[in-house]
Motif scaffolding. Structure first.
Motif, short mmCIF file in Angstrom:
data_model
loop_
_atom_site.label_atom_id
_atom_site.label_comp_id
_atom_site.label_asym_id
_atom_site.label_seq_id
_atom_site.Cartn_x
_atom_site.Cartn_y
_atom_site.Cartn_z
N SER A 93 0.85 -1.19 0.00
CA SER A 93 0.00 0.00 0.00
C SER A 93 0.89 1.24 0.00
O SER A 93 1.75 1.40 0.87
CB SER A 93 -0.92 0.00 1.23
OG SER A 93 -1.81 -1.09 1.18
N THR A 94 0.67 2.11 -0.98
CA THR A 94 1.55 3.25 -1.19
C THR A 94 0.99 4.54 -0.59
O THR A 94 -0.06 4.54 0.06
CB THR A 94 1.80 3.44 -2.69
OG1 THR A 94 0.54 3.66 -3.35
CG2 THR A 94 2.46 2.20 -3.29
N ARG A 95 1.66 5.64 -0.83
CA ARG A 95 1.37 6.92 -0.18
C ARG A 95 -0.06 7.40 -0.45
O ARG A 95 -0.48 7.53 -1.60
CB ARG A 95 2.35 7.99 -0.66
CG ARG A 95 2.22 9.31 0.09
CD ARG A 95 3.33 10.27 -0.25
NE ARG A 95 3.35 11.41 0.65
CZ ARG A 95 4.32 12.32 0.69
NH1 ARG A 95 5.34 12.22 -0.15
NH2 ARG A 95 4.27 13.32 1.56
N PRO A 96 -0.80 7.69 0.61
CA PRO A 96 -2.15 8.25 0.43
C PRO A 96 -2.10 9.74 0.18
O PRO A 96 -1.07 10.40 0.38
CB PRO A 96 -2.83 7.93 1.76
CG PRO A 96 -1.71 7.98 2.76
CD PRO A 96 -0.49 7.48 2.03
N GLU A 97 -3.22 10.29 -0.23
CA GLU A 97 -3.29 11.72 -0.49
C GLU A 97 -3.06 12.51 0.80
O GLU A 97 -2.39 13.54 0.80
CB GLU A 97 -4.67 12.05 -1.08
CG GLU A 97 -4.81 13.49 -1.55
CD GLU A 97 -6.13 13.74 -2.25
OE1 GLU A 97 -6.59 14.90 -2.21
OE2 GLU A 97 -6.70 12.80 -2.82
N SER A 141 -1.11 12.67 3.94
CA SER A 141 0.08 12.05 4.50
C SER A 141 1.06 13.11 4.99
O SER A 141 0.90 14.30 4.74
CB SER A 141 0.76 11.17 3.44
OG SER A 141 1.15 11.96 2.33
N TRP A 189 9.36 8.79 1.55
CA TRP A 189 8.34 7.85 1.08
C TRP A 189 8.91 6.93 0.00
O TRP A 189 8.63 5.73 -0.01
CB TRP A 189 7.13 8.62 0.55
CG TRP A 189 6.16 8.97 1.62
CD1 TRP A 189 6.17 10.08 2.42
CD2 TRP A 189 5.05 8.18 2.04
NE1 TRP A 189 5.13 10.04 3.30
CE2 TRP A 189 4.41 8.89 3.09
CE3 TRP A 189 4.52 6.97 1.63
CZ2 TRP A 189 3.28 8.41 3.74
CZ3 TRP A 189 3.38 6.49 2.27
CH2 TRP A 189 2.78 7.20 3.31
N GLU A 197 -2.60 1.24 -4.58
CA GLU A 197 -2.17 2.64 -4.65
C GLU A 197 -2.94 3.52 -3.66
O GLU A 197 -4.17 3.45 -3.58
CB GLU A 197 -2.39 3.18 -6.07
CG GLU A 197 -1.54 2.50 -7.13
CD GLU A 197 -0.07 2.89 -7.08
OE1 GLU A 197 0.28 3.77 -6.28
OE2 GLU A 197 0.72 2.27 -7.83
N GLY A 198 -2.18 4.32 -2.91
CA GLY A 198 -2.78 5.34 -2.07
C GLY A 198 -3.42 4.86 -0.79
O GLY A 198 -4.16 5.61 -0.15
N ASP A 199 -3.12 3.61 -0.35
CA ASP A 199 -3.78 3.09 0.85
C ASP A 199 -2.79 2.87 2.00
O ASP A 199 -3.07 2.14 2.93
CB ASP A 199 -4.49 1.77 0.53
CG ASP A 199 -5.57 1.44 1.55
OD1 ASP A 199 -6.30 2.37 1.94
OD2 ASP A 199 -5.69 0.27 1.95
#
Length: 643
Positions: free
Chosen positions: A419-423, A425, A432, A454-456
């Motif tokens: 799970s990558t960087r969320p909006e 953060s 990151w 993505e984004g979670d």
């Protein structure tokens, strides 16, 4: 026009539809299973003309992931059509595909009943039999607004206004039309494997301030055989529902008088979780972790420093003491960082691995609470590894190995998701990128396949989420491994390096079970309450035939307890068959029957839960049988445990 169709280059007529193109590259038998087409990353209706810019066209089969989503979304439209036919005053809202099925939300003046669902299914099947075409047309925003205003569909008008697009697509089959991006199956006749399941309440757009709607859930599959298999699994899942088994086995309860979302553990349930926690704690110590414990509340300023107050406060509880604001901890990382900062560490002292079975509280909305799976108060098997950057890879891999060992012990299959960087953060792009790369490299070095979500990620760092698959094939999210360069910076964590200067460590947040409550809920359903012998709260029950054997039974009881076996005796003046059935219902691994013959021989008659009955055994052999069974899973995994 030349195009690659199903991997083969061929000539197709200008303006040919996706269906016409795919028919050239597939057999009739194959084409019958196609529900849509894919050009690059774009999914298309079969009726869509192949555009000149499309160089490769692939079929989307009904039993594929994309195909099932299209079938389920189309079935949602089919259901909405049936509802409008039967109940014209109902207003339609949204109807997406979801995992294993679909739902559609309706605004209707009265509750839908089970009889209504049966009638809706009949009407849906009529539409399937009519084999109506799904047709798509593009309209301007004004045309879309007028179209749905004429139908009195206020919710569609709200969606149109909120989306603010210039054009919209409308899908129609028969006399039912819906606002939708698509794609859909070509005809309703494809949708021959569905079942409506239940009705639930749902607020419009998920906002409690909005009107409550009625949500009809259903499931849909590519063929009746797959539907039948899924419905069988649903029935099996009902039998295994941890809430029902929790009551049947007297493990836990929820007491509304004390507040929603908080479990009360009864003696046997408390024993089960103690066995689990004891095993996990001993394994942590073997793996180089140290036990720590932090307070339940911390000053608000600390939560502001960490970023939780800005990014997570809607999930937190706050209180005030001596005019000072405090936050009830939703996680344990802050206390662990304060413990680390008690002294200045040397590079030789790293990594520091702090473990805590920490009780946390999170403000979950009442509508999402679900037994042990979603609660407001729970225990995390939480740990934080504070290490040098050059140690990070080994630490991540060590956590993954621990996850694999634990899940393997319970016969749970694992899959990984990055799970990558969320909006929303904190932290620099560089931090990151470095954290995400570290997680990816660890999984690649272990040859582990993984998906990317993505984004979670967490607001402070990316993470690996581990999903486990139970005996029914259901996936549950449990373990997590998070790499964090940001909080060590915010809390000024440091160590003295080999060069004599201060350096910034990196922190790994990790939980193996995730939540003890949730993990136990998964295990209850995975085993249908029939826990392995090592894990069962009662491993054996002594059953007397008459009162004449009670004294001998008490002696056997004490002998087994002295050997470390969790045992109880049923000395009631009841028929033996009744006692045996009760023990079987309570899923006790071993029943030790004592009659006059057994007393005379100084033995017990052993019956097992699975029907493999060893029969008459000496006390020594019966004890060893139970102990060997309890240790069997650990020998397979190279671990050991005694409670």
């Amino acid at each position: 026009m030349r195009i690659h169709v199903s991997g083969e280059e061929m000539e197709i007529a200008d303006g040919a539809s996706c269906a016409e193109a795919l028919q050239q590259g597939l057999s009739k038998k194959q084409f019958k299973k196609v529900v849509a087409a894919r050009c690059g990353e774009t999914l298309l209706d079969l009726s869509t003309p192949v555009s000149p810019g499309c160089t490769t066209l692939e079929p989307v089969f009904g039993d594929s992931e994309d195909g099932l989503e299209i079938i389920r979304h189309s079935t949602a439209h089919l259901m909405a059509e049936a509802v409008k036919h039967l109940y014209p005053s109902a207003k339609v809202t949204i109807g997406p595909a979801v995992e294993n099925g679909f739902y559609y939300d309706f605004d209707f003046e009265r509750p839908f009943t089970p009889e209504d669902l049966e009638a809706i299914e009949v009407e849906m099947n009529r539409s399937v039999g009519a084999n109506r075409e799904f047709s798509r047309r593009e309209v301007s925003a004004d045309e879309a607004r007028k179209f749905f205003a004429d139908l009195g569909e206020d919710y569609k008008l709200e969606l149109i206004d909120d989306l603010g697009e210039e054009t919209y697509s409308i899908y129609q089959h028969g006399d039912f039309a819906d606002l939708c991006r698509g794609p859909h199956v070509p005809r309703t006749g494809v949708l021959n494997a569905f079942k409506l399941l239940k009705v639930a309440g749902a607020y419009w757009r998920g906002d409690e301030k909005n009107k409550q709607l009625q949500r009809i859930y259903g499931t849909a599959w590519a063929d009746p055989k797959a539907l039948k298999k899924h419905l069988h699994q649903l029935e099996e899942a009902k039998k295994r529902d941890h809430r029902k088994l929790g009551t049947l086995l007297d493990l836990f309860s929820f007491q509304e008088a004390g507040g929603a979302g908080m479990a009360y553990w009864h003696p046997k349930g408390a024993l089960v979780r103690t066995i689990l926690e004891d095993f996990v704690t001993k394994e942590q110590l073997k793996r180089g972790y140290e036990l720590v414990r932090g307070p339940q509340i911390l000053k608000r300023e600390l939560w502001e420093t960490s970023g939780h107050y800005e990014n997570y406060r809607e999930n937190m509880y706050f209180t005030e003491i001596d005019e000072q604001a405090y936050g009830v901890k939703p996680m344990n990382c802050l206390a662990h960082m304060l413990i680390y900062n008690r002294k200045l560490m040397s590079y030789r002292e790293l990594p520091q691995r702090y473990f805590e079975l920490g009780v946390v509280h999170r403000h979950e909305k009442s509508g999402v609470l679900h037994g042990l799976m979603r609660v407001r108060c729970f225990t995390q098997d939480d740990a934080h590894i504070i290490c040098r950057p050059d140690q990070l890879q080994d630490e991540i891999k060590g956590v993954i190995k621990w996850v694999q060992d634990l899940m393997g012990l319970f016969d749970l299959e694992c899959s990984m998701e990055l799970s990558t960087r969320p909006e929303k953060s904190i932290g620099s792009d560089e931090a990151w990128e470095l954290a995400t790369t570290s997680l990816e490299e660890a999984m690649k070095s272990l040859d582990l396949p993984y998906d990317v979500n993505e984004g979670d990620g967490a607001f402070y760092g990316p993470k690996i989420d581990v999903k486990v698959r139970d005996c029914l094939g259901r996936e549950w999210q449990c373990s997590t491994v998070q790499v964090d360069f940001t909080l060590p910076e915010r809390f000024d964590l440091s160590y003295i390096g080999e060069d004599g200067n201060r350096h910034r460590p990196v922190m790994v947040h990790r939980a193996i079970m995730g939540s003890v409550e949730r993990f136990l809920g998964i295990l209850i359903e995975h085993y249908a309450g029939a826990f392995p012998t090592w894990f069962a709260p009662v491993q054996a029950r002594i059953l007397t035939v008459t009162d004449a054997q009670n004294e001998f039974a008490r002696q056997v009881l004490q002998l087994l307890r002295d050997k470390g076996i969790r045992v109880e005796a049923d000395l009631r003046n009841e028929k033996l068959g009744y006692k045996v059935r009760e023990a079987q219902v309570e899923k006790i691994p071993y029943m030790l029957v004592v009659g006059d013959k057994e007393v005379e021989a100084g033995s017990v008659n052993v019956r097992s839960r699975d029907g493999d009955d060893p029969g008459m055994q000496s006390l020594e052999d019966a004890v060893q049988l139970i102990l060997d069974d309890a240790q069997a899973p650990f020998k397979r995994g190279g671990m050991s445990y005694s409670f």
